[in-house]
Design a protein around this motif. Structure first.
Motif, PDB file in Angstrom:
ATOM      1  N   GLN A  44       0.825  -1.207   0.000  1.00  0.00           N
ATOM      2  CA  GLN A  44       0.000   0.000   0.000  1.00  0.00           C
ATOM      3  C   GLN A  44       0.862   1.261   0.000  1.00  0.00           C
ATOM      4  OE1 GLN A  44      -3.261  -0.076  -0.427  1.00  0.00           O
ATOM      5  NE2 GLN A  44      -3.465   2.126  -0.425  1.00  0.00           N
ATOM      6  N   ILE A  45       1.921   1.269   0.761  1.00  0.00           N
ATOM      7  CA  ILE A  45       2.817   2.427   0.788  1.00  0.00           C
ATOM      8  C   ILE A  45       3.320   2.731  -0.620  1.00  0.00           C
ATOM      9  CG2 ILE A  45       5.129   3.203   1.489  1.00  0.00           C
ATOM     10  CD1 ILE A  45       4.610   1.750   4.172  1.00  0.00           C
ATOM     11  N   HIS A  46       3.808   1.693  -1.302  1.00  0.00           N
ATOM     12  CA  HIS A  46       4.388   1.913  -2.624  1.00  0.00           C
ATOM     13  C   HIS A  46       3.325   2.142  -3.700  1.00  0.00           C
ATOM     14  CE1 HIS A  46       8.524   1.616  -1.458  1.00  0.00           C
ATOM     15  NE2 HIS A  46       8.224   0.562  -0.710  1.00  0.00           N
ATOM     16  N   ALA A  47       2.101   1.762  -3.436  1.00  0.00           N
ATOM     17  CA  ALA A  47       1.015   2.057  -4.372  1.00  0.00           C
ATOM     18  C   ALA A  47       0.566   3.509  -4.239  1.00  0.00           C
ATOM     19  CB  ALA A  47      -0.164   1.121  -4.124  1.00  0.00           C
ATOM     20  N   ALA A  52      10.091   9.788  -4.159  1.00  0.00           N
ATOM     21  CA  ALA A  52      10.550  11.137  -3.802  1.00  0.00           C
ATOM     22  C   ALA A  52       9.810  11.643  -2.561  1.00  0.00           C
ATOM     23  CB  ALA A  52      10.343  12.091  -4.969  1.00  0.00           C
ATOM     24  N   ARG A  53       8.511  11.415  -2.510  1.00  0.00           N
ATOM     25  CA  ARG A  53       7.741  11.863  -1.332  1.00  0.00           C
ATOM     26  C   ARG A  53       8.098  11.035  -0.104  1.00  0.00           C
ATOM     27  NH1 ARG A  53       1.410  12.034   0.053  1.00  0.00           N
ATOM     28  NH2 ARG A  53       1.657  13.207   1.972  1.00  0.00           N
ATOM     29  N   LEU A  54       8.323   9.737  -0.303  1.00  0.00           N
ATOM     30  CA  LEU A  54       8.719   8.892   0.824  1.00  0.00           C
ATOM     31  C   LEU A  54      10.029   9.386   1.421  1.00  0.00           C
ATOM     32  CD1 LEU A  54       7.828   5.356  -0.557  1.00  0.00           C
ATOM     33  CD2 LEU A  54       6.677   6.575   1.290  1.00  0.00           C
ATOM     34  N   ALA A  55      10.973   9.752   0.568  1.00  0.00           N
ATOM     35  CA  ALA A  55      12.292  10.192   1.042  1.00  0.00           C
ATOM     36  C   ALA A  55      12.214  11.528   1.776  1.00  0.00           C
ATOM     37  CB  ALA A  55      13.261  10.289  -0.127  1.00  0.00           C
ATOM     38  N   CYS A  61       8.278   6.262  10.740  1.00  0.00           N
ATOM     39  CA  CYS A  61       7.090   5.437  10.968  1.00  0.00           C
ATOM     40  C   CYS A  61       5.912   6.318  11.374  1.00  0.00           C
ATOM     41  CB  CYS A  61       7.404   4.394  12.037  1.00  0.00           C
ATOM     42  SG  CYS A  61       6.130   3.146  12.239  1.00  0.00           S
ATOM     43  N   GLU A  62       6.167   7.309  12.207  1.00  0.00           N
ATOM     44  CA  GLU A  62       5.101   8.205  12.670  1.00  0.00           C
ATOM     45  C   GLU A  62       4.518   9.019  11.521  1.00  0.00           C
ATOM     46  OE1 GLU A  62       3.573   8.079  15.633  1.00  0.00           O
ATOM     47  OE2 GLU A  62       4.926   6.396  15.910  1.00  0.00           O
ATOM     48  N   ALA A  63       5.374   9.494  10.623  1.00  0.00           N
ATOM     49  CA  ALA A  63       4.889  10.265   9.471  1.00  0.00           C
ATOM     50  C   ALA A  63       3.981   9.406   8.596  1.00  0.00           C
ATOM     51  CB  ALA A  63       6.060  10.813   8.658  1.00  0.00           C
ATOM     52  N   LEU A  64       4.352   8.150   8.401  1.00  0.00           N
ATOM     53  CA  LEU A  64       3.500   7.241   7.617  1.00  0.00           C
ATOM     54  C   LEU A  64       2.167   7.018   8.318  1.00  0.00           C
ATOM     55  CD1 LEU A  64       6.114   4.613   6.425  1.00  0.00           C
ATOM     56  CD2 LEU A  64       4.707   6.051   4.941  1.00  0.00           C
ATOM     57  N   LYS A  65       2.207   6.784   9.621  1.00  0.00           N
ATOM     58  CA  LYS A  65       0.976   6.543  10.379  1.00  0.00           C
ATOM     59  C   LYS A  65       0.055   7.762  10.379  1.00  0.00           C
ATOM     60  CE  LYS A  65       2.667   3.175  13.753  1.00  0.00           C
ATOM     61  NZ  LYS A  65       2.943   2.935  15.178  1.00  0.00           N
TER      62      LYS A  65
END
Length: 91
Positions: A44-47, A52-55, A61-65
């Motif tokens: 799901q993250i990679h979808a 570039a935004r991930l980096a 982990c908190e930013a993703l959550k």
């Protein structure tokens, strides 16, 4: 084994590089920090997000959550059986 994002107990976990390997390999840097997550969360993250935004923005982990798109997915996936293969969708 517990996924660091959704908190489900699953049979296997995958390693997610918080700073995509594509960014560190080009600069011949050591791989950055990692988290252990279930395959559903990893797909799901990679979808949802480009590397570039991930980096730049979603490199903890908190930013993703805390991302609204991931919060919606995490709320849903927590209700799914751990052994179920979860389909991921782009928003």
């Amino acid at each position: 084994m517990t996924c660091e994002l959704c908190g489900r107990d699953v049979e296997r976990l995958t390693v997610h590089h918080l700073i995509p390997r594509q960014n560190t390999k080009r600069k011949k840097m050591k791989p950055g920090p990692i988290i252990n997550i279930c395959p559903a969360c990893h797909r799901q993250i990679h979808a949802l997000f480009p590397n570039a935004r991930l980096a730049l923005e979603l490199n903890t982990c908190e930013a993703l959550k805390n991302d609204p798109q991931m919060q919606k997915f995490l709320a849903w996936v927590r209700k799914q059986k751990p052994d179920k293969r979860v389909r991921v969708y782009r928003s």
